[in-house]
Enzyme design. Sequence first.
Site, PDB file in Angstrom:
ATOM      1  N   ARG A  32       6.839  -9.721 -15.512  1.00 48.51           N
ATOM      2  CA  ARG A  32       5.830 -10.716 -15.866  1.00 48.51           C
ATOM      3  C   ARG A  32       4.846 -10.211 -16.907  1.00 48.51           C
ATOM      4  NH1 ARG A  32       0.837 -10.577 -14.218  1.00 48.51           N
ATOM      5  NH2 ARG A  32       1.367  -8.991 -12.663  1.00 48.51           N
ATOM      6  N   GLU A  70     -11.335  -2.040   0.163  1.00 44.71           N
ATOM      7  CA  GLU A  70     -10.497  -3.204  -0.104  1.00 44.71           C
ATOM      8  C   GLU A  70      -9.989  -3.799   1.206  1.00 44.71           C
ATOM      9  OE1 GLU A  70      -6.699  -4.754  -2.738  1.00 44.71           O
ATOM     10  OE2 GLU A  70      -6.531  -2.934  -1.537  1.00 44.71           O
ATOM     11  N   TRP A  92      -9.752  -5.004  -8.406  1.00 41.86           N
ATOM     12  CA  TRP A  92      -9.499  -6.438  -8.561  1.00 41.86           C
ATOM     13  C   TRP A  92     -10.215  -7.036  -9.776  1.00 41.86           C
ATOM     14  CZ3 TRP A  92      -6.569 -10.172  -6.036  1.00 41.86           C
ATOM     15  CH2 TRP A  92      -5.823  -9.714  -4.942  1.00 41.86           C
ATOM     16  N   TYR A 142      -5.627 -12.616  -0.116  1.00 45.63           N
ATOM     17  CA  TYR A 142      -5.383 -12.015   1.202  1.00 45.63           C
ATOM     18  C   TYR A 142      -6.373 -12.398   2.295  1.00 45.63           C
ATOM     19  CZ  TYR A 142      -2.250  -8.941  -1.429  1.00 45.63           C
ATOM     20  OH  TYR A 142      -1.258  -8.459  -2.225  1.00 45.63           O
ATOM     21  N   ARG A 178       7.191 -11.085  20.196  1.00 47.83           N
ATOM     22  CA  ARG A 178       7.888 -10.890  18.921  1.00 47.83           C
ATOM     23  C   ARG A 178       7.281 -11.771  17.822  1.00 47.83           C
ATOM     24  NH1 ARG A 178      12.534 -10.867  22.643  1.00 47.83           N
ATOM     25  NH2 ARG A 178      12.799 -13.106  22.263  1.00 47.83           N
ATOM     26  N   ARG A 179       6.125 -12.354  18.112  1.00 53.69           N
ATOM     27  CA  ARG A 179       5.488 -13.258  17.158  1.00 53.69           C
ATOM     28  C   ARG A 179       4.154 -12.723  16.648  1.00 53.69           C
ATOM     29  NH1 ARG A 179       6.609 -18.924  20.525  1.00 53.69           N
ATOM     30  NH2 ARG A 179       8.877 -18.651  20.695  1.00 53.69           N
ATOM     31  N   CYS A 201       1.111  -9.371  -3.029  1.00 51.73           N
ATOM     32  CA  CYS A 201       2.238  -8.437  -3.156  1.00 51.73           C
ATOM     33  C   CYS A 201       2.654  -7.954  -1.765  1.00 51.73           C
ATOM     34  CB  CYS A 201       1.853  -7.263  -4.051  1.00 51.73           C
ATOM     35  SG  CYS A 201       1.605  -7.735  -5.772  1.00 51.73           S
ATOM     36  N   ARG A 245       6.591  -7.596  -1.511  1.00 61.20           N
ATOM     37  CA  ARG A 245       7.572  -8.260  -2.371  1.00 61.20           C
ATOM     38  C   ARG A 245       7.712  -7.557  -3.715  1.00 61.20           C
ATOM     39  NH1 ARG A 245       5.304 -10.907  -6.613  1.00 61.20           N
ATOM     40  NH2 ARG A 245       3.061 -11.262  -6.442  1.00 61.20           N
ATOM     41  N   SER A 246       6.612  -6.935  -4.194  1.00 64.90           N
ATOM     42  CA  SER A 246       6.575  -6.312  -5.516  1.00 64.90           C
ATOM     43  C   SER A 246       5.648  -5.125  -5.446  1.00 64.90           C
ATOM     44  CB  SER A 246       6.074  -7.328  -6.555  1.00 64.90           C
ATOM     45  OG  SER A 246       5.887  -6.724  -7.814  1.00 64.90           O
ATOM     46  N   ASP A 248       4.220  -1.662  -7.465  1.00 61.32           N
ATOM     47  CA  ASP A 248       4.017  -0.687  -8.535  1.00 61.32           C
ATOM     48  C   ASP A 248       3.991   0.690  -7.871  1.00 61.32           C
ATOM     49  OD1 ASP A 248       2.815   1.119 -10.304  1.00 61.32           O
ATOM     50  OD2 ASP A 248       1.272  -0.272 -10.973  1.00 61.32           O
ATOM     51  N   ALA A 343      -0.985  -2.701 -15.236  1.00 56.93           N
ATOM     52  CA  ALA A 343      -0.368  -3.845 -15.918  1.00 56.93           C
ATOM     53  C   ALA A 343      -0.939  -5.127 -15.339  1.00 56.93           C
ATOM     54  CB  ALA A 343       1.149  -3.810 -15.770  1.00 56.93           C
TER      55      ALA A 343
END
Length: 344
Positions: A32, A70, A92, A142, A178-179, A201, A245-246, A248, A343
């Site tokens: 991106r 944070e 941020w 978040y 389990r929840r 992320c 998910r992503s 760095d 980035a």
Amino acid sequence: MISQNNKYLNTTDKIYHDVLEELLDAPVRGDRTGTGTHSIFGKQLRFTNIYERFPLLSTKRVFFRGVFHELKWMLMGDTNIKYLVDNGVSIWTDWPLRRYNAENHDFPLTKEDFESKIRWNGREHGTNIPFAEMWGDCGPVYGYQWRKWPNYVDSSRSSKIDQIGALLYDLKNNPESRRMIVSAWNVADIPEMIPSGLPPCHMFMQFYTRPISALDAAYIHGMNHNVGRDKPTAERYLDCNVYVRSNDWLLGAPFNIAQYALLTTLIAESVNMIPGDLVYTIGDCHLYLNHVEQAKEQLSRYSAGNEPKLFINNTHNDPKDYEWSDIYLEDYISHDTIKAPIAV
């Protein structure tokens, strides 16, 4: 590429360095930001017994005070960078600053000047709105999702769901559920996060408890007395699996790994459990192309010491109530910080 220092690495550093080496050999992929990355998909790491080996890298310095602030910012349900800026945390700032400069392109601000205005928080020119209120918010990121998830059953959306509060209730009353899940990935709110922030992320976490033997509990209970504490002996370990998910790998991962180990520790303290294992699951794990030389520098280093131990000086019922003074990090020794561009 294989590090020449693997035999001189502690467990946390070795886990991290192994992925760093794998990334340097991975194919190049677009992204991106337009920077380009070495990327791999689908990694899962396990940091065991974090009560005894807190997973904080020693081959470079990790800004642990920033990790704490944070996390507290998110646990409070806050989404405005003023709390972070007031506590010397700038991670941020780039996103609200980007929005500000895009909308005020004739009078752009540097990061330093923007944060100065956030701290001062005077009225925005021509309005009666404080500067931080107008420009410092990152959208429903978040903290909003963790503590104020919109209740879509309520057509007015006036009521909110406190996912952290629900998690604490289940840990105390139904610890084998389990929840026990907290999600930051609210599809309906993603568009509102993009102008001044980022879609999450580290988007999803699940907690798991398991019995602890009386012998282990007594040993760990004794460890806590090193800082003069006394509390009932715990009966269960608390484990956390976070899905990122992503990631760095140079700048984000060391911070995020420590942060979820800290979150697990604070929640465990609040419900009288022992922080156990952190399972760290990654979707797109990447190294930016302008971080390659810094990665090689880190791989040339050996562990400066063993993993530190983390103790909590006071117990609070809700993890948002912990203060920096409640945190005691013992024996953290590291090499210097490795600086690299973020980035955006």
